[in-house]
Design an enzyme around this catalytic site. Structure first.
Site, PDB file in Angstrom:
ATOM      1  N   TYR A  58       0.853  -1.192   0.000  1.00 13.36           N
ATOM      2  CA  TYR A  58       0.000   0.000   0.000  1.00 13.36           C
ATOM      3  C   TYR A  58       0.885   1.238   0.000  1.00 13.36           C
ATOM      4  CZ  TYR A  58      -3.678  -3.254   1.554  1.00 13.36           C
ATOM      5  OH  TYR A  58      -4.560  -4.306   1.679  1.00 13.36           O
ATOM      6  N   HIS A 126      -0.278 -11.963   1.169  1.00 14.54           N
ATOM      7  CA  HIS A 126      -1.266 -11.148   0.459  1.00 14.54           C
ATOM      8  C   HIS A 126      -1.905 -11.920  -0.700  1.00 14.54           C
ATOM      9  CE1 HIS A 126      -2.011  -6.552  -0.038  1.00 14.54           C
ATOM     10  NE2 HIS A 126      -3.126  -7.237  -0.161  1.00 14.54           N
ATOM     11  N   SER A 205     -13.143  -4.945   2.295  1.00 15.75           N
ATOM     12  CA  SER A 205     -14.220  -4.310   1.516  1.00 15.75           C
ATOM     13  C   SER A 205     -15.600  -4.784   1.964  1.00 15.75           C
ATOM     14  CB  SER A 205     -14.035  -4.562   0.025  1.00 15.75           C
ATOM     15  OG  SER A 205     -12.834  -4.014  -0.451  1.00 15.75           O
ATOM     16  N   PRO A 206     -15.883  -4.829   3.272  1.00 16.73           N
ATOM     17  CA  PRO A 206     -17.190  -5.298   3.734  1.00 16.73           C
ATOM     18  C   PRO A 206     -18.317  -4.339   3.388  1.00 16.73           C
ATOM     19  CG  PRO A 206     -15.972  -4.383   5.570  1.00 16.73           C
ATOM     20  CD  PRO A 206     -15.028  -4.416   4.409  1.00 16.73           C
ATOM     21  N   LEU A 207     -17.960  -3.123   2.957  1.00 14.37           N
ATOM     22  CA  LEU A 207     -18.960  -2.139   2.531  1.00 14.37           C
ATOM     23  C   LEU A 207     -19.010  -2.027   1.011  1.00 14.37           C
ATOM     24  CD1 LEU A 207     -18.306   0.629   5.225  1.00 14.37           C
ATOM     25  CD2 LEU A 207     -20.087  -1.140   5.202  1.00 14.37           C
ATOM     26  N   GLY A 208     -18.554  -3.074   0.330  1.00 13.20           N
ATOM     27  CA  GLY A 208     -18.611  -3.056  -1.126  1.00 13.20           C
ATOM     28  C   GLY A 208     -17.818  -1.910  -1.718  1.00 13.20           C
ATOM     29  N   GLY A 210     -17.286   0.844  -0.501  1.00 12.10           N
ATOM     30  CA  GLY A 210     -18.005   2.085  -0.224  1.00 12.10           C
ATOM     31  C   GLY A 210     -19.371   2.174  -0.857  1.00 12.10           C
ATOM     32  N   PHE A 211     -19.669   1.295  -1.798  1.00 11.75           N
ATOM     33  CA  PHE A 211     -20.941   1.404  -2.520  1.00 11.75           C
ATOM     34  C   PHE A 211     -22.146   1.166  -1.622  1.00 11.75           C
ATOM     35  CE2 PHE A 211     -24.399  -0.145  -5.183  1.00 11.75           C
ATOM     36  CZ  PHE A 211     -24.439   0.838  -6.151  1.00 11.75           C
TER      37      PHE A 211
END
Length: 317
Positions: A58, A126, A205-208, A210-211
């Site tokens: 990152y 990773h 990415s549990p919130l898609g 951010g979507f």
């Protein structure tokens, strides 16, 4: 915040962790502010979000440096997780896999220096390098445990067969993969396997991406330089089709007195005893909202309604 453990034998952590990638990498480049990000990490620890996740790629490297700076005077309050196995190849947009033993040996020491610490609590592969047997890569990572540089090892984006091959060399404490209401592939085999074998599952990415928060209505909501602008699910037709998923999550949140993000995180947490989502944010108010998801308990009816949501339109990558 309520706590759980990283699997049957791992350290205690808050039921929601913090993903730090977006603080220096991939998302919303104009919105990055190191001072704010440091304050977000500090506040996360205060709220009980003790699992702090980063990676050497990152930035590259800048994310570990930022996290190390934030934890300099509070290292013992965090369960610090980082990763090895991906490299930013010069002149290429795609990240390259590198699981060679010599690379891993050098990388763990470099991560320790950037993080300003004498140990990594969770060192994760990773991605598996198809050119290197996983047993070789994992064996070198196990050497770092024996040397006291690392406390536990985890994998990312792997199959059950790969977990079993690694576990034959050294115990697998965690598996990190994408999981959300619009990415459920891991629920078919990997999450049940982890549950049955006392392995923590860490959804990124549990919130898609951010979507699922409802904040992205069109591709124009994403800045130039934001990685999501090239993602299939964030192309205009896919965004329009996927709004039905975000709308349903929002409506359940209104019914339950929570935000869409809290509903999405609560659904992920409900997938297993040792499922610890690591939503990323660099915004204090979103951090507070994410932490609030720890107290939201969805009813069986809520979960059934969410389980019945249609699959997302567009490939993951």
């Amino acid at each position: 915040m309520r706590s759980t453990t990283l699997g049957a034998t791992g350290p205690e952590v808050g039921v929601i962790g913090l993903g730090c990638m977006g603080m220096t990498f991939a998302y919303d480049p104009a919105g990055r502010d190191d001072e704010v990000s440091v304050s977000v990490i500090h506040r996360a620890l205060d709220l009980g979000m003790t699992l702090v996740d980063t990676a050497d790629v990152y930035g590259p490297h800048t994310n570990e440096q930022l996290v190390g700076r934030a934890l300099a005077d509070r290292r013992d309050r965090a369960v610090l997780a980082t990763k090895v196995g991906l490299e930013a190849a010069p002149g290429q947009k795609r990240l390259a896999r590198n699981g060679r033993p010599d690379h891993v040996r050098d990388a763990v020491d470099a991560s320790l220096r950037r993080l300003g610490t004498d140990r990594i609590d969770l060192y994760q592969l990773h991605r598996v390098d198809p050119e290197v047997p996983i047993e070789e890569t994992w064996g070198v990572m196990a050497e770092a445990v024996k040397a006291g540089k690392v406390r536990a090892l985890g994998l990312s984006e792997v199959s059950v067969a790969e977990i079993e091959r690694a576990a034959a060399v050294h115990p697998v404490t965690s598996v990190q993969s994408e999981l959300s209401l619009w990415t459920r592939d891991a629920l078919s085999e990997v999450v049940p396997y982890c549950e049955a074998n006392g392995i923590a599952f860490l959804p990124f990415s549990p919130l898609g991406r951010g979507f699922l928060t409802g904040s992205i209505q069109s591709a124009t909501d994403l800045q130039e330089g934001d990685m999501r602008r090239n993602n299939p699910r964030f192309q205009p037709e896919a965004i329009e089709a996927n709004q039905a998923i975000a709308d349903r999550v929002r409506k359940i949140g209104e019914r339950r007195g929570g935000t869409a993000a809290q509903v999405a995180l609560a659904w992920v947490r409900a997938q297993g005893r040792y499922v610890v989502p690591i939503p990323g944010t660099k915004t204090p108010r979103y951090l507070e909202a994410n932490a609030g998801a720890a107290d939201l308990v969805l009813s069986p009816e809520d979960l059934a309604e969410l389980d019945a949501l249609p699959p997302a339109q567009g490939e993951r990558y």
